[in-house]
Design an enzyme around this catalytic site. Structure first.
Site, PDB file in Angstrom:
ATOM      1  N   LEU A  84       0.657  -1.082   0.144  1.00  0.00           N
ATOM      2  CA  LEU A  84      -0.002   0.047   0.116  1.00  0.00           C
ATOM      3  C   LEU A  84       0.923   1.015  -0.031  1.00  0.00           C
ATOM      4  O   LEU A  84       2.082   1.356   0.570  1.00  0.00           O
ATOM      5  CB  LEU A  84      -1.054   0.111   1.157  1.00  0.00           C
ATOM      6  CG  LEU A  84      -1.608  -1.109   1.588  1.00  0.00           C
ATOM      7  CD1 LEU A  84      -2.600  -0.897   2.596  1.00  0.00           C
ATOM      8  CD2 LEU A  84      -2.812  -1.278   0.080  1.00  0.00           C
ATOM      9  N   ASP A  85       0.469   2.225  -0.567  1.00  0.00           N
ATOM     10  CA  ASP A  85       1.156   3.597  -0.449  1.00  0.00           C
ATOM     11  C   ASP A  85       0.987   3.970   0.907  1.00  0.00           C
ATOM     12  O   ASP A  85       0.418   3.663   1.642  1.00  0.00           O
ATOM     13  CB  ASP A  85       0.406   4.739  -1.403  1.00  0.00           C
ATOM     14  CG  ASP A  85       0.295   4.580  -2.928  1.00  0.00           C
ATOM     15  OD1 ASP A  85       1.348   3.650  -3.212  1.00  0.00           O
ATOM     16  OD2 ASP A  85      -0.614   4.777  -3.416  1.00  0.00           O
ATOM     17  N   ARG A  86       2.204   4.662   1.120  1.00  0.00           N
ATOM     18  CA  ARG A  86       2.382   5.217   2.717  1.00  0.00           C
ATOM     19  C   ARG A  86       1.142   5.955   3.396  1.00  0.00           C
ATOM     20  O   ARG A  86       0.818   5.440   4.268  1.00  0.00           O
ATOM     21  CB  ARG A  86       3.464   6.493   2.548  1.00  0.00           C
ATOM     22  CG  ARG A  86       4.000   6.963   3.891  1.00  0.00           C
ATOM     23  CD  ARG A  86       4.768   8.051   3.904  1.00  0.00           C
ATOM     24  NE  ARG A  86       3.965   9.355   3.225  1.00  0.00           N
ATOM     25  CZ  ARG A  86       4.491  10.354   2.989  1.00  0.00           C
ATOM     26  NH1 ARG A  86       5.945  10.529   2.823  1.00  0.00           N
ATOM     27  NH2 ARG A  86       3.747  11.207   2.240  1.00  0.00           N
TER      28      ARG A  86
END
Length: 292
Positions: free
Chosen positions: A135-137
């Site tokens: 997942l993106d940050r």
């Protein structure tokens, strides 16, 4: 970490080699290579055998997978972890927004990998970090992490074959159509290592299904189902149809209604890589989604 797997050879595998059987059951070349180096790593009816040995119906094949290496590139740093599920093979974690998954130059010690390394260090358990759906940050929600090579190989294959199903929730600007499908290939932009764009000439296939769940105050709460898993796929596709996610610093930089992109990995379902049971998880909608 030691995992022992026992297989009772069915009629369908009669005459196959151990190598053929293992590959058919998701063992990668690298796993098999390590098994060859493991004392009693492969036993046929209790006796060590090479992978060229032939199997017969009702044989018992025992595989011992041992992993004691510690990934020293990941510094253990204690941080809150919301572990929704854990067994001998996998973790399912509800990742907080603002936490990167892997260490990088800008996020060396404040990542999910660091927190999980600290969690395992406290339990005197070696760990190699194998995240299956990154997942993106600033995207919150569900991610599955494999504890060993076999779980990683099988889940990686399931991801490639689109057998891991992911539903996201997002808050988009404007009135989004009731439902639809976005088929628009995605590629890097020419002047950025991070940013992506729709590119019908050079992009990789990307398919996002969406359904509007709610509309209020100029915002749409949208459910997304991914057919593919390109970097920033939902964020890029929503910008492409002129309904970018609010708070998205990269694809909607002038919007500050949230402190991050309004995206949450809400539901995750897959077949367990070892037990073969159907698994399904949901992550509570985070507090900052109360904006809608």
């Amino acid at each position: 970490m030691e995992r022992i797997f026992t297989y009772f050879i069915p009629t369908s595998a009669e005459g196959s080699s151990i190598l053929t059987f293992l590959k058919a059951n998701g063992y990668s070349n690298n796993i098999i290579k390590n098994l060859k180096k493991t004392p009693d790593g492969i036993l046929l009816n209790g006796i060590f055998r090479y992978v060229t040995a032939i199997l017969h119906e009702n044989d018992t094949l025992t595989v011992t997978l041992i992993e004691n290496d510690i990934d020293t590139s990941i510094v253990p740093v204690a941080a809150p972890l919301d572990i929704l599920y854990e067994d001998e093979d996998i973790y399912v974690i509800n990742k907080a927004a603002g936490m990167a998954v892997h260490p990088s130059i800008n996020h060396y010690e404040n990542t999910l990998a660091n927190a999980l390394a600290a969690y395992n260090k406290a339990r005197h358990t070696p760990m190699t970090f194998r995240c299956i759906n990154r997942l993106d940050r600033d995207t919150s929600g569900l991610t599955v992490i494999a504890k060993h090579q076999l779980a990683s190989a099988r889940l990686g294959s399931a991801m490639k074959n689109r057998e891991i199903h992911r539903e996201y929730l997002g808050i988009a600007d404007g009135y989004v159509d009731d439902c639809g499908t976005i088929c628009a290939p995605i590629a890097r932009t020419a002047d950025s290592l991070m940013e992506r764009q729709v590119d019908f000439e050079h992009g990789e296939s990307a398919v996002t299904h969406f359904k509007r769940l709610k509309y209020e105050n100029g915002l749409s709460l949208v459910s997304f189902l991914l057919e593919t898993g390109r970097t920033h796929q939902i964020r890029v596709h929503m910008k492409y149809i002129n309904h970018p996610l609010i708070g998205d610093f990269l694809y909607n930089p002038n919007d500050h209604r949230m402190m991050r992109q309004a995206l949450h990995a809400y539901r995750l379902s897959f077949v367990h890589p070892v037990t073969e049971k159907q698994m399904s998880f949901t992550a509570p909608v985070p507090d900052d989604f109360i904006i809608l």
